[in-house]
Design a protein around this motif. Structure first.
Motif, PDB file in Angstrom:
ATOM      1  N   LEU A  52       0.514  -1.015   0.137  1.00 13.30           N
ATOM      2  CA  LEU A  52      -0.014   0.094  -0.181  1.00 13.30           C
ATOM      3  C   LEU A  52       0.188   0.695   0.249  1.00 13.30           C
ATOM      4  CD1 LEU A  52      -3.107  -1.384   2.476  1.00 13.30           C
ATOM      5  CD2 LEU A  52      -2.999  -0.905  -0.053  1.00 13.30           C
ATOM      6  N   ALA A  53       2.004   1.155  -0.376  1.00  9.53           N
ATOM      7  CA  ALA A  53       2.487   2.678  -0.884  1.00  9.53           C
ATOM      8  C   ALA A  53       2.235   3.272  -1.617  1.00  9.53           C
ATOM      9  CB  ALA A  53       4.328   2.089  -0.942  1.00  9.53           C
ATOM     10  N   TYR A  54       1.662   4.553  -1.642  1.00 16.91           N
ATOM     11  CA  TYR A  54       1.499   5.275  -2.367  1.00 16.91           C
ATOM     12  C   TYR A  54       0.676   5.636  -2.653  1.00 16.91           C
ATOM     13  CZ  TYR A  54       6.607   6.150  -2.181  1.00 16.91           C
ATOM     14  OH  TYR A  54       7.936   6.653  -2.046  1.00 16.91           O
ATOM     15  N   LYS A  55      -0.620   4.011  -1.731  1.00 14.96           N
ATOM     16  CA  LYS A  55      -2.005   4.373  -2.325  1.00 14.96           C
ATOM     17  C   LYS A  55      -2.344   4.668  -0.797  1.00 14.96           C
ATOM     18  CE  LYS A  55      -0.406   0.518  -4.929  1.00 14.96           C
ATOM     19  NZ  LYS A  55      -0.726  -1.540  -5.184  1.00 14.96           N
ATOM     20  N   VAL A  56      -4.163   4.995  -0.823  1.00 18.39           N
ATOM     21  CA  VAL A  56      -4.712   5.242   0.320  1.00 18.39           C
ATOM     22  C   VAL A  56      -4.911   3.626   0.554  1.00 18.39           C
ATOM     23  CG1 VAL A  56      -6.436   5.641   1.121  1.00 18.39           C
ATOM     24  CG2 VAL A  56      -5.697   7.442  -0.784  1.00 18.39           C
ATOM     25  N   VAL A  57      -4.684   3.653   2.482  1.00 21.28           N
ATOM     26  CA  VAL A  57      -4.995   2.609   2.676  1.00 21.28           C
ATOM     27  C   VAL A  57      -6.990   2.116   3.261  1.00 21.28           C
ATOM     28  CG1 VAL A  57      -5.060   1.386   5.426  1.00 21.28           C
ATOM     29  CG2 VAL A  57      -3.163   2.486   4.378  1.00 21.28           C
ATOM     30  N   PRO A  58      -6.640   0.739   2.854  1.00 16.36           N
ATOM     31  CA  PRO A  58      -7.748   0.455   2.465  1.00 16.36           C
ATOM     32  C   PRO A  58      -8.777   1.354   3.837  1.00 16.36           C
ATOM     33  CG  PRO A  58      -7.005  -0.784   1.154  1.00 16.36           C
ATOM     34  CD  PRO A  58      -6.547  -0.022   1.635  1.00 16.36           C
ATOM     35  N   GLU A  59      -8.344   0.306   5.587  1.00 23.25           N
ATOM     36  CA  GLU A  59      -9.136   1.137   6.341  1.00 23.25           C
ATOM     37  C   GLU A  59      -9.110   2.815   6.324  1.00 23.25           C
ATOM     38  OE1 GLU A  59      -7.547  -3.071   6.486  1.00 23.25           O
ATOM     39  OE2 GLU A  59      -6.708  -0.607   5.750  1.00 23.25           O
ATOM     40  N   ALA A  60      -8.220   3.343   5.891  1.00 26.11           N
ATOM     41  CA  ALA A  60      -8.169   4.586   6.095  1.00 26.11           C
ATOM     42  C   ALA A  60      -9.587   5.623   5.139  1.00 26.11           C
ATOM     43  CB  ALA A  60      -7.106   5.413   5.860  1.00 26.11           C
ATOM     44  N   ARG A  61      -9.669   5.058   3.573  1.00 30.01           N
ATOM     45  CA  ARG A  61     -10.439   5.324   3.046  1.00 30.01           C
ATOM     46  C   ARG A  61     -12.215   4.836   3.265  1.00 30.01           C
ATOM     47  NH1 ARG A  61     -10.926   6.968  -1.945  1.00 30.01           N
ATOM     48  NH2 ARG A  61      -9.089   6.634  -2.496  1.00 30.01           N
ATOM     49  N   ALA A  62     -12.178   3.853   4.177  1.00 29.30           N
ATOM     50  CA  ALA A  62     -13.010   3.382   4.672  1.00 29.30           C
ATOM     51  C   ALA A  62     -13.500   4.583   5.552  1.00 29.30           C
ATOM     52  CB  ALA A  62     -13.335   2.348   4.854  1.00 29.30           C
ATOM     53  N   TYR A  63     -12.806   4.557   6.487  1.00 28.26           N
ATOM     54  CA  TYR A  63     -12.881   4.978   7.554  1.00 28.26           C
ATOM     55  C   TYR A  63     -14.067   7.222   7.053  1.00 28.26           C
ATOM     56  CZ  TYR A  63     -13.286   8.588  11.632  1.00 28.26           C
ATOM     57  OH  TYR A  63     -13.334   9.236  12.030  1.00 28.26           O
ATOM     58  N   PHE A  64     -12.820   7.720   6.518  1.00 29.28           N
ATOM     59  CA  PHE A  64     -13.126   9.045   5.573  1.00 29.28           C
ATOM     60  C   PHE A  64     -14.179   8.873   5.120  1.00 29.28           C
ATOM     61  CE2 PHE A  64      -8.904   9.553   7.445  1.00 29.28           C
ATOM     62  CZ  PHE A  64      -8.681  10.531   7.835  1.00 29.28           C
ATOM     63  N   GLU A  65     -14.568   8.285   4.461  1.00 28.45           N
ATOM     64  CA  GLU A  65     -15.504   8.324   3.303  1.00 28.45           C
ATOM     65  C   GLU A  65     -16.796   7.899   4.412  1.00 28.45           C
ATOM     66  OE1 GLU A  65     -15.310   4.601   0.480  1.00 28.45           O
ATOM     67  OE2 GLU A  65     -14.194   6.637  -1.253  1.00 28.45           O
ATOM     68  N   SER A  66     -17.313   7.025   5.048  1.00 21.19           N
ATOM     69  CA  SER A  66     -17.794   6.961   6.228  1.00 21.19           C
ATOM     70  C   SER A  66     -18.711   7.934   7.049  1.00 21.19           C
ATOM     71  CB  SER A  66     -18.691   6.084   6.262  1.00 21.19           C
ATOM     72  OG  SER A  66     -17.427   5.546   7.399  1.00 21.19           O
ATOM     73  N   LEU A  67     -17.298   9.244   6.786  1.00 18.30           N
ATOM     74  CA  LEU A  67     -17.347  10.404   8.264  1.00 18.30           C
ATOM     75  C   LEU A  67     -18.879  11.532   8.043  1.00 18.30           C
ATOM     76  CD1 LEU A  67     -16.134  11.525  10.577  1.00 18.30           C
ATOM     77  CD2 LEU A  67     -14.568  12.643   9.160  1.00 18.30           C
TER      78      LEU A  67
END
Length: 142
Positions: A52-67
């Motif tokens: 996941l270098a130079y990529k958005v970590v899926p767990e972070a994306r999921a958190y921020f998308e649902s925030l």
């Protein structure tokens, strides 16, 4: 609740509200989330080990998308800063150096969610023609 169309624009708003103004709580920590899920507590190591270098970590994306961000908080945003060193970017992509377009904003359709926005710093993170959109809406682009 507001629904953002551009994930990267939402991240800049989150940067302002969560990490600068500290009005959007709790403050997100990828390392804390990983630890909570039993995935370790070193976000940099996690990103490296999971390609996941130079990529958005899926767990972070999921958190921020649902925030969810309330209209009252959004109305309080008067300034945004786009900078490769933003904390929100570090939480999303712990192995990222700011040298690519991972967090560039492609659309300003979400400007309507920020009725009191007056200034945007770091406009080099905006796609072509978007500075003109800001200026046409009376927002100072620096």
């Amino acid at each position: 609740m507001a629904r953002f169309k551009d994930f990267n624009f939402k991240l800049v708003v989150i940067e302002q509200l969560m990490y600068i103004d500290e009005k959007l709580t709790p403050r997100f920590s990828l390392a804390g989330l990983l630890k909570e899920k039993g995935l370790g507590d070193d976000s940099w190591e996690y990103a490296q080990e999971h390609d996941l270098a130079y990529k958005v970590v899926p767990e972070a994306r999921a958190y921020f998308e649902s925030l969810e961000i309330g209209d009252e908080l959004l109305a309080g945003v008067e300034e945004l800063c786009m900078d490769g060193g933003n904390r929100v970017y570090q939480e999303c992509a712990p192995v990222w150096d700011g040298e690519d377009d991972l967090f560039d904003i492609a659309s300003l359709d979400d400007l309507a969610l920020l009725p009191n926005l007056r200034r945007v710093l770091g406009t080099e993170f905006l796609g072509p023609g978007l500075v003109d959109v800001l200026e046409s809406r009376g927002v100072t682009a620096d």
